[in-house]
Each structure stands twice: as structure tokens, then as C-alpha cells.
Design an enzyme around this catalytic site. Structure first.
Site, PDB file in Angstrom:
ATOM      1  N   LYS A  33       0.846  -1.203   0.000  1.00 27.38           N
ATOM      2  CA  LYS A  33       0.000   0.000   0.000  1.00 27.38           C
ATOM      3  C   LYS A  33       0.883   1.257   0.000  1.00 27.38           C
ATOM      4  O   LYS A  33       2.107   1.152   0.190  1.00 27.38           O
ATOM      5  CB  LYS A  33      -0.910  -0.026   1.235  1.00 27.38           C
ATOM      6  CG  LYS A  33      -0.154   0.053   2.551  1.00 27.38           C
ATOM      7  CD  LYS A  33      -1.056  -0.280   3.745  1.00 27.38           C
ATOM      8  CE  LYS A  33      -0.283  -0.162   5.046  1.00 27.38           C
ATOM      9  NZ  LYS A  33      -1.005  -0.758   6.184  1.00 27.38           N
ATOM     10  N   ARG A 131     -10.734  -0.398  14.853  1.00 28.33           N
ATOM     11  CA  ARG A 131     -10.632   0.323  13.594  1.00 28.33           C
ATOM     12  C   ARG A 131     -11.685  -0.280  12.667  1.00 28.33           C
ATOM     13  O   ARG A 131     -12.821   0.125  12.696  1.00 28.33           O
ATOM     14  CB  ARG A 131      -9.198   0.166  13.061  1.00 28.33           C
ATOM     15  CG  ARG A 131      -8.706   1.347  12.296  1.00 28.33           C
ATOM     16  CD  ARG A 131      -7.209   1.305  12.045  1.00 28.33           C
ATOM     17  NE  ARG A 131      -6.783   0.205  11.187  1.00 28.33           N
ATOM     18  CZ  ARG A 131      -5.538   0.057  10.724  1.00 28.33           C
ATOM     19  NH1 ARG A 131      -4.604   0.923  11.065  1.00 28.33           N
ATOM     20  NH2 ARG A 131      -5.218  -0.954   9.953  1.00 28.33           N
ATOM     21  N   TYR A 265      13.833  31.353   6.991  1.00 26.34           N
ATOM     22  CA  TYR A 265      12.598  31.963   7.490  1.00 26.34           C
ATOM     23  C   TYR A 265      12.602  32.133   8.998  1.00 26.34           C
ATOM     24  O   TYR A 265      13.129  31.293   9.727  1.00 26.34           O
ATOM     25  CB  TYR A 265      11.404  31.074   7.143  1.00 26.34           C
ATOM     26  CG  TYR A 265      10.999  31.095   5.707  1.00 26.34           C
ATOM     27  CD1 TYR A 265      10.867  32.281   5.000  1.00 26.34           C
ATOM     28  CD2 TYR A 265      10.713  29.904   5.046  1.00 26.34           C
ATOM     29  CE1 TYR A 265      10.466  32.275   3.657  1.00 26.34           C
ATOM     30  CE2 TYR A 265      10.310  29.889   3.721  1.00 26.34           C
ATOM     31  CZ  TYR A 265      10.187  31.080   3.033  1.00 26.34           C
ATOM     32  OH  TYR A 265       9.788  31.068   1.730  1.00 26.34           O
ATOM     33  N   MET A 313       9.429  25.083   2.064  1.00 31.04           N
ATOM     34  CA  MET A 313       8.596  24.205   1.238  1.00 31.04           C
ATOM     35  C   MET A 313       9.450  23.422   0.251  1.00 31.04           C
ATOM     36  O   MET A 313       9.263  22.223   0.066  1.00 31.04           O
ATOM     37  CB  MET A 313       7.531  25.021   0.501  1.00 31.04           C
ATOM     38  CG  MET A 313       6.519  24.155  -0.225  1.00 31.04           C
ATOM     39  SD  MET A 313       5.275  25.103  -1.104  1.00 31.04           S
ATOM     40  CE  MET A 313       4.304  25.764   0.231  1.00 31.04           C
TER      41      MET A 313
HETATM   42  C1  LIG Z   1      -0.214  -1.688   6.861  1.00 29.48           C
HETATM   43  C2  LIG Z   1      -0.788  -2.967   7.322  1.00 29.48           C
HETATM   44  C3  LIG Z   1       0.033  -4.088   7.484  1.00 29.48           C
HETATM   45  C4  LIG Z   1       1.537  -4.038   7.368  1.00 29.48           C
HETATM   46  O1  LIG Z   1       2.113  -3.474   8.520  1.00 29.48           O
HETATM   47  P1  LIG Z   1       3.716  -3.434   8.707  1.00 29.48           P
HETATM   48  O2  LIG Z   1       3.882  -3.020  10.112  1.00 29.48           O
HETATM   49  O3  LIG Z   1       4.214  -2.419   7.742  1.00 29.48           O
HETATM   50  O4  LIG Z   1       4.237  -4.791   8.416  1.00 29.48           O
HETATM   51  C5  LIG Z   1      -0.586  -5.289   7.788  1.00 29.48           C
HETATM   52  N1  LIG Z   1      -1.927  -5.375   7.949  1.00 29.48           N
HETATM   53  C6  LIG Z   1      -2.737  -4.310   7.817  1.00 29.48           C
HETATM   54  C7  LIG Z   1      -4.206  -4.480   8.009  1.00 29.48           C
HETATM   55  C8  LIG Z   1      -2.201  -3.068   7.512  1.00 29.48           C
HETATM   56  O5  LIG Z   1      -3.006  -2.010   7.398  1.00 29.48           O
END
Ligand SMILES: *Cc1c(COP(=O)(O)O)cnc(C)c1O
Length: 387
Positions: A33, A131, A265, A313
Site C-alpha cells: 500500500k 478500527r 525563514y 517548502m
Molecule cells: C499496513 C498494514 C500491514 C503491514 O504493517 P507493517 O507493520 O508495515 O508490516 C498489515 N496489515 C494491515 C491491516 C495493515 O493495514
């Protein structure tokens, strides 16, 4: 070129192989991701072909991009999928996560009927991360009902842990117990349908072997970054991980500055002595955290130099008084090695008050990424570096 990211796909594959061996006989799925944690989605997905049993993405469009690149590895979308995306996701044969039994489930079944093909799903259980996920108490009923629905194909059931970076984590043990209790009433069904159980991300896979079940979802470790210093201290002797990413830029100018002169700045920094100040052509818009002000370092000429003044920036200052040979055009390393010195993503992130995860995930997609292929690297040549 303003800055460059060099991604060592050989190191990535070696990390992936080591992780797969470390968690065996459980399967290793790689989490790609957020543009593969800033490393570049498609090149990373391609490099992991044949090593990762599955790839986890967050969004539907990431799954589609992987399929469009001709990569056939099984996919799981961890995040929310819109109803209008279901047909494309179904055509891409990507599995989705289900965490409620509401109307969306009917849309999923409808998309499946259109293709005359069951929709692959992984049932998500909330065991205390609060979550996403079915309440643990409702999970067994949900699985039983989904398993008898000919619109869906339940491939997995999983949970996500909240505190697995800690060595002694009662909470992790509790979450795993809740997961197992939630599945107990449908144990036979899970076995019979060969539904994969999974819970561990990188840290849990390392610290809590019981959390590995049938599959682990490892993100950060795949990229050679440790989930936490504690994890590293506990596991580095048994598992080697190599950093995959290097981040470099070049000094635009080096200025001689008299003692007392203000830099940047807000007049946030005054030279304490006659100094040489180098200007970097990147700032927080290019991913360098603004909170590095007063705390950050970079590598120039094989030495550590402090980041001074406020990060702008698009520009940043370093004090190169201690590096007499520094000049306009000198390479600046933000992450990676320069001579004997090494600066890791985790260390730079720590100086900015954040974690390696955030630093790499926020590297903009527009920064050019150069990929070192596995073969080029193992032959000892850095041919790709000149490409
Ligand atoms: C991002 C994520 C992972 C991976 O986590 P890492 O700590 O980067 O290995 C695994 N499961 C879910 C549901 C995630 O959102």
C-alpha cells in the site's frame, strides 16, 4: 534533477525471501500500500513475483494498476472499496475485506453474479484495535452466513494488532485470544473451506510466532526498515534486513556566511561563527519533514552535517563548515550511505519526531525513482546507476 530515490530491488527480494523463510510454514504476503511504502508500487510488485504468496494494497486502484502491469500475484484490498469499483475489482480477481453484513454485501454478491464468479473476500475481525472489523462476538455467524452465500468465496479471516511492536505485550496476547475465541464456533468450517487465518504484520510476525497462523502481512520489514527499535534489538540476530531505499539530492549553492548572520525563514537560526551554508533544492513538499529544524542531519562528503534553519517548502539548509570540499553540485544523502557514514530512514524519521513508516510513505510519487535490478547488483556492478 532535484532529488532522486534509488531502490535496490535485489535487496527487496532478499528481504522478502528471508521473511518468507523466517515465518515458514506460514505464508508470506507483502504489503504494498501507499506506493509500496514510497518505493514504487509496480516495480516493487513485479520484483516480489514468485516470492510473496499475495500482495496487500489499500485501494482498488492500486490493485488495478498491479493487474494492468501484467502481475498475476493474488491480491487483497485492505481498505474500503466503493460499490462502483466492484466490477473492476472482480474482473481483476482481487479479494476484498468485509467488515459488516450490511448493504455492501449484497452489492458484492450482485457483482459476483454478473461475472458468474464468486467474489473472493477476507472477513475482518476487530479484536481491540477498534478500527475496522466485525465485532468478535458476531464473527462466527458472519462467516457461517458468508460461507453459505454462493456470491462470495471466503478465502480468509483476519484481524489487525494494536501493540505488537512491544516485546512484552499482554494486549497482543489478549487480541490473539479474542481472535481464536471468535473463530472457535466455526473451526470446522474454516478448516473445511481452507479459509486462511491471519493476524500478524511485520512486528508480530517477528515477536509473536503464535500470531503467524496461515499467513503474515509484512509491509515495513519487506523494505528493510524495522517496525521499532525494540523489534530490531530482539530479532536482528536471527533475521537480516537490508535497507532498500536511498534518497539523495545535490547542493544548489554553498555560501560563506559571517558570524551572527540569520539563515532562512523566521530568523530561526544564526551562524555562531563564520560558516559555510549549503542549500538543498528540496523541502517539506518533497518529503523532508519540517520538524527536522534544529534536529536533522544529512551526509555530505562522507560526513554528518546538521540541518540548520527552518525547512522551507522546497529548500533546506545544511551547515557544511566541517566539509571544506563541499561545493555546488555535491551529493547530499538524506537516507543511505556516503563513504563510511550511513543514515537510515528510521534515524532521520526519529530526528523529525516520527517513524520510518511515515517518512517513506510520504515521499512524493513525483520524485524520480531509479531501480537497481537484482541481477545488476549481484554482479557487483552498479550499471543501473549510470542509466
Ligand atoms: C499496513 C498494514 C500491514 C503491514 O504493517 P507493517 O507493520 O508495515 O508490516 C498489515 N496489515 C494491515 C491491516 C495493515 O493495514
Amino acid at each position: 534533477m532535484i532529488a532522486e530515490l534509488t531502490i535496490d530491488l535485489g535487496a527487496l527480494r532478499r528481504n522478502a525471501r528471508r521473511l518468507a523463510a523466517h515465518v515458514a510454514p506460514s505464508h508470506y504476503a507483502a504489503v504494498v500500500k501507499s506506493n509500496a511504502y514510497g518505493h514504487g508500487l509496480v516495480p516493487v510488485a513485479r520484483a516480489l513475483e514468485g516470492v510473496a504468496t499475495a500482495l496487500c494494497v489499500y485501494r482498488a486502484d492500486e490493485a488495478l494498476a498491479i493487474r494492468a502491469a501484467g502481475i498475476a500475484t493474488p491480491l487483497l484490498i485492505l481498505g474500503p472499496v466503493e460499490t462502483r469499483e466492484l466490477d473492476d475489482v472482480s474482473a481483476a480477481d482481487a479479494a476484498i475485506a468485509l467488515w459488516d453484513a450490511g448493504a455492501f454485501r449484497n452489492e458484492v454478491a450482485r457483482a459476483a453474479r454478473k461475472r458468474e464468479r464468486r467474489f473472493p473476500v477476507h472477513v475482518k475481525v476487530d479484536t481491540g484495535t477498534t478500527r475496522l472489523g466485525f465485532d468478535a462476538a458476531k464473527t462466527a455467524d458472519a462467516i457461517a452466513s458468508l460461507a453459505s452465500d454462493d456470491g462470495v468465496d471466503v478465502r480468509g479471516v483476519y484481524t489487525h494488532l494494536a501493540a505488537a511492536e512491544e516485546l512484552e505485550s499482554d494486549y497482543t496476547v489478549e487480541q490473539l485470544q479474542r481472535f481464536e475465541r471468535a473463530l472457535a464456533p466455526v473451526e470446522a468450517l474454516v478448516r473445511e473451506h481452507r479459509i486462511a487465518r491471519h493476524a500478524a504484520a511485520s512486528a508480530a510476525a517477528m515477536l509473536f510466532p503464535a500470531s503467524r497462523y496461515d499467513l503474515v502481512r509484512a509491509g515495513i520489514a519487506t523494505y528493510g526498515i524495522w517496525p521499532s527499535p525494540e523489534t530490531r534489538a530482539a530479532v536482528a540476530h536471527a533475521l537480516e534486513l537490508e535497507p532498500v531505499l536511498a534518497w539523495t539530492t545535490k547542493l544548489v549553492v554553498v555560501r560563506d556566511v559571517e558570524a551572527g548572520r540569520s539563515v532562512g525563514y523566521g530568523c530561526g537560526f544564526h551562524a555562531q561563527r563564520a560558516s559555510r551554508i549549503g542549500v538543498l533544492p528540496i523541502g517539506y513538499a518533497e518529503g523532508l519533514p519540517r520538524s527536522l529544524f534544529g534536529a536533522g542531519v544529512a551526509l555530505v562528503g562522507g560526513r554528518r552535517v546538521p540541518i540548520v534553519g527552518r525547512v522551507c517548502m522546497n529548500m533546506t539548509f545544511v551547515d557544511v563548515t566541517g566539509v571544506p570540499e563541499a561545493h555546488a553540485g555535491s551529493t547530499v544523502t538524506l537516507v543511505g550511505c556516503d563513504g563510511e557514514e550511513r543514515l537510515e530512514a528510521d534515524e532521520l524519521a526519529g530526528l523529525a519526531g516520527t517513524i520510518g513508516y511515515e517518512l517513506v510513505a510520504r515521499l512524493p510519487a513525483e520524485v524520480p525513482r531509479r531501480y537497481l535490478e537484482a541481477e545488476m547488483r549481484t554482479s557487483g556492478r552498479s550499471a543501473a546507476l549510470t542509466g
